[in-house]
Design a protein around this motif. Structure first.
Motif, PDB file in Angstrom:
ATOM      1  N   LEU A 154       0.824  -1.205   0.000  1.00 15.67           N
ATOM      2  CA  LEU A 154       0.000   0.000   0.000  1.00 15.67           C
ATOM      3  C   LEU A 154       0.859   1.257   0.000  1.00 15.67           C
ATOM      4  N   ALA A 155       1.993   1.225   0.716  1.00 18.13           N
ATOM      5  CA  ALA A 155       2.882   2.390   0.714  1.00 18.13           C
ATOM      6  C   ALA A 155       3.420   2.648  -0.689  1.00 18.13           C
ATOM      7  N   VAL A 156       3.864   1.594  -1.375  1.00 17.61           N
ATOM      8  CA  VAL A 156       4.382   1.748  -2.742  1.00 17.61           C
ATOM      9  C   VAL A 156       3.266   2.169  -3.689  1.00 17.61           C
ATOM     10  N   GLN A 157       2.100   1.548  -3.534  1.00 18.38           N
ATOM     11  CA  GLN A 157       0.975   1.919  -4.394  1.00 18.38           C
ATOM     12  C   GLN A 157       0.620   3.387  -4.232  1.00 18.38           C
ATOM     13  N   HIS A 158       0.532   3.837  -2.994  1.00 18.46           N
ATOM     14  CA  HIS A 158       0.147   5.230  -2.764  1.00 18.46           C
ATOM     15  C   HIS A 158       1.255   6.190  -3.200  1.00 18.46           C
ATOM     16  N   PHE A 159       2.506   5.797  -3.014  1.00 24.84           N
ATOM     17  CA  PHE A 159       3.580   6.679  -3.469  1.00 24.84           C
ATOM     18  C   PHE A 159       3.549   6.818  -4.990  1.00 24.84           C
ATOM     19  N   CYS A 160       3.478   5.684  -5.688  1.00 25.42           N
ATOM     20  CA  CYS A 160       3.524   5.719  -7.156  1.00 25.42           C
ATOM     21  C   CYS A 160       2.221   6.239  -7.754  1.00 25.42           C
ATOM     22  N   ASN A 161       1.104   5.754  -7.204  1.00 26.46           N
ATOM     23  CA  ASN A 161      -0.199   6.135  -7.741  1.00 26.46           C
ATOM     24  C   ASN A 161      -0.564   7.568  -7.377  1.00 26.46           C
ATOM     25  N   GLY A 162      -0.172   7.982  -6.168  1.00 22.48           N
ATOM     26  CA  GLY A 162      -0.605   9.279  -5.695  1.00 22.48           C
ATOM     27  C   GLY A 162       0.467  10.349  -5.651  1.00 22.48           C
ATOM     28  N   PHE A 163       1.671  10.009  -5.183  1.00 22.87           N
ATOM     29  CA  PHE A 163       2.742  11.001  -5.100  1.00 22.87           C
ATOM     30  C   PHE A 163       3.310  11.314  -6.482  1.00 22.87           C
ATOM     31  N   ALA A 164       3.729  10.269  -7.184  1.00 23.13           N
ATOM     32  CA  ALA A 164       4.395  10.477  -8.467  1.00 23.13           C
ATOM     33  C   ALA A 164       3.402  10.654  -9.610  1.00 23.13           C
ATOM     34  N   GLY A 165       2.302   9.888  -9.581  1.00 23.58           N
ATOM     35  CA  GLY A 165       1.373   9.882 -10.701  1.00 23.58           C
ATOM     36  C   GLY A 165       0.686  11.207 -10.998  1.00 23.58           C
ATOM     37  N   PRO A 166       0.009  11.836 -10.006  1.00 23.96           N
ATOM     38  CA  PRO A 166      -0.724  13.070 -10.306  1.00 23.96           C
ATOM     39  C   PRO A 166       0.136  14.231 -10.826  1.00 23.96           C
ATOM     40  N   PRO A 167       1.285  14.574 -10.178  1.00 14.92           N
ATOM     41  CA  PRO A 167       2.086  15.653 -10.758  1.00 14.92           C
ATOM     42  C   PRO A 167       2.579  15.327 -12.165  1.00 14.92           C
ATOM     43  N   LEU A 168       2.969  14.054 -12.375  1.00 16.24           N
ATOM     44  CA  LEU A 168       3.392  13.655 -13.710  1.00 16.24           C
ATOM     45  C   LEU A 168       2.239  13.787 -14.695  1.00 16.24           C
ATOM     46  N   ALA A 169       1.024  13.438 -14.264  1.00 18.90           N
ATOM     47  CA  ALA A 169      -0.145  13.587 -15.121  1.00 18.90           C
ATOM     48  C   ALA A 169      -0.379  15.043 -15.488  1.00 18.90           C
ATOM     49  N   GLY A 170      -0.226  15.947 -14.499  1.00 18.99           N
ATOM     50  CA  GLY A 170      -0.406  17.367 -14.786  1.00 18.99           C
ATOM     51  C   GLY A 170       0.580  17.877 -15.824  1.00 18.99           C
ATOM     52  N   ILE A 171       1.834  17.440 -15.708  1.00 17.87           N
ATOM     53  CA  ILE A 171       2.850  17.843 -16.697  1.00 17.87           C
ATOM     54  C   ILE A 171       2.519  17.285 -18.067  1.00 17.87           C
ATOM     55  N   LEU A 172       2.134  16.004 -18.108  1.00 19.81           N
ATOM     56  CA  LEU A 172       1.873  15.352 -19.392  1.00 19.81           C
ATOM     57  C   LEU A 172       0.614  15.894 -20.053  1.00 19.81           C
TER      58      LEU A 172
END
Length: 428
Positions: A154-172
């Motif tokens: 869950l920690a990895v999922q939330h880090f990748c899905n939530g920490f890294a994913g949304p800002p990367l989505a905004g840039i993309l």
């Protein structure tokens, strides 16, 4: 995994290299999920402002769980679970690559995004069921090891899905739709490589001879029959389904409520993506404190408190529709959600034999995730007819009702009474 080992492991021992490879693949897959889950709705609001169509888009993500959950669970119990994950992720990468080409050719429509959501959801059903069913084969069934494994996942999922994913989505999203879906396709390929190169061996459950001789119908229904007859798993699944019904009604309308010049919140897509990082920030905190909470209080007490507080906090975007209000809301629900998920995620493997774990998981997710497309459609329709504030009040009310249901029907003594004997943990 076939060929179980005979060396027991203590609860505090390392979870092993095979679990580490599994964790890496899950993290990469969730990074792609985070980009798609935030990026696709942000693309959609540039194509439509209809709450009904946004509800259909959200429903399309979860509809495969309602339709495919039970047969997929049967197949996951038959197939090699590692190979199932690899094939699912390869299909996902191909689907994303095809949509990237359409976006590059300027042929992207809301209909294409809905088809993408449906196809992506089908791959998620198989990949997620296989990944969940594989965890006991990697770490054993000891309650402490399962909680530690689920905490890390869950920690990895939330880090990748939530920490890294949304800002990367905004840039993309700012770069263009083709960048968004094309990058997600490459990340899915990386997850395939992590599994193919880092995790070797067969991970298929042994099937008893009596079961192998059974009918196809018996196989299809065995997971739901086992789930429905279980005094712990049935009420948990029903309550979680009710909770998720409300959660996706919220997801279907929150972007329209918060993003764009026509919205109440008035956030830009980039600011919304940045604020969404608060959710995994809270989730990571939850994954770190979950063990301490569960050592001090019973599992079900922790679950009920987390669900109840979470339901109340869902009123905050209605009462304070600003970037700060949304951030505080996400910081609050993040740890509550992840602690609750650690509890619920560690219960089923301790109640169900390995050879039916996939199909019971599939049946459970038909109830738990199958309610989500219905919630998304209901949220979009209610918002279309009565306005988004009515949906937000209804979401909190339904969540609190689900909390009362599980609190009244699943005491800790019932969980303890139905727990199977722990199996010895694999070496690795």
């Amino acid at each position: 995994m076939t060929g179980t080992t005979t060396t027991p492991r203590s609860t505090g021992s390392p979870l092993g290299r095979p679990f580490g490879s599994h964790l890496s693949a899950v993290g990469l897959a969730n990074l792609a999920d985070g980009v798609v889950q935030i990026g696709v709705p942000l693309l959609a609001v540039t194509l439509t402002r209809s709450p009904l169509l946004m509800g259909v888009l959200t429903a399309a993500v979860w509809l495969p769980w309602l339709v495919c959950g039970i047969p997929a669970g049967v197949l996951v119990d038959r197939w090699d679970r590692r190979r199932t994950m690899i094939c699912s992720l390869l299909v996902r990468a191909a689907l994303l690559g095809g949509v990237a080409l359409l976006a590059w050719a300027d042929l992207l429509t809301i209909g294409v995004l809905i088809v993408l959501a449906l196809g992506y959801g089908v791959t998620e059903v198989f990949a997620d069921l296989a990944a969940a069913a594989q965890v006991p084969a990697l770490v054993g069934r000891d309650a402490g090891r399962l909680r530690r494994a689920n905490s890390r996942l869950l920690a990895v999922q939330h880090f990748c899905n939530g920490f890294a994913g949304p800002p990367l989505a905004g840039i993309l999203v700012a770069l263009g739709a083709a960048w968004l879906v094309g990058t997600s396709a490459l990340v899915a390929v990386a997850a395939v490589l992590a599994l193919a190169l880092g995790l070797r061996g067969r991970y298929a459950a042994s099937r008893p001879e009596a079961e192998s001789a059974g009918t196809r119908w018996a196989e299809l229904t065995s997971g739901m029959r086992t789930l429905w007859a279980h005094p712990v798993l049935r009420p948990l699944a029903l309550a979680a389904g009710l909770w998720n019904f409300a959660s996706t009604a919220f997801s279907a309308v929150i972007i329209l409520w918060m993003v764009g010049p026509e919205s109440v919140g008035g956030l830009s897509p980039q600011l919304f993506s940045l604020v969404m990082v608060a959710l995994p920030a809270g989730a990571l905190l939850g994954s770190m404190v979950a063990g301490r909470l569960l050592r001090r209080w019973s599992e079900m007490s922790v679950l009920v408190v987390c669900w109840g507080l979470n339901g109340v906090l869902n009123l905050m975007p209605l009462l304070w529709p600003t970037a700060w209000g949304l951030a505080i809301f996400l910081l609050g629900v993040g740890p509550l959600g992840v602690v609750g998920n650690i509890v619920s995620g560690s219960i089923r493997p301790r109640m169900v034999q390995d050879h039916v774990l996939g199909r019971v998981g599939g049946a459970s997710r038909v109830l738990v995730f199958g309610a989500m497309p219905l919630g998304a459609l209901a949220g979009g329709q209610v918002a279309e007819l009565f306005g988004i504030p009515v949906v937000l009040v209804g979401v909190a009310s339904v969540m609190l009702l689900a909390t009362l249901l599980v609190g009244a029907t699943v005491p800790q003594s019932l969980v303890d009474a139905h727990e199977l004997e722990p199996e010895r943990a694999p070496v690795g």
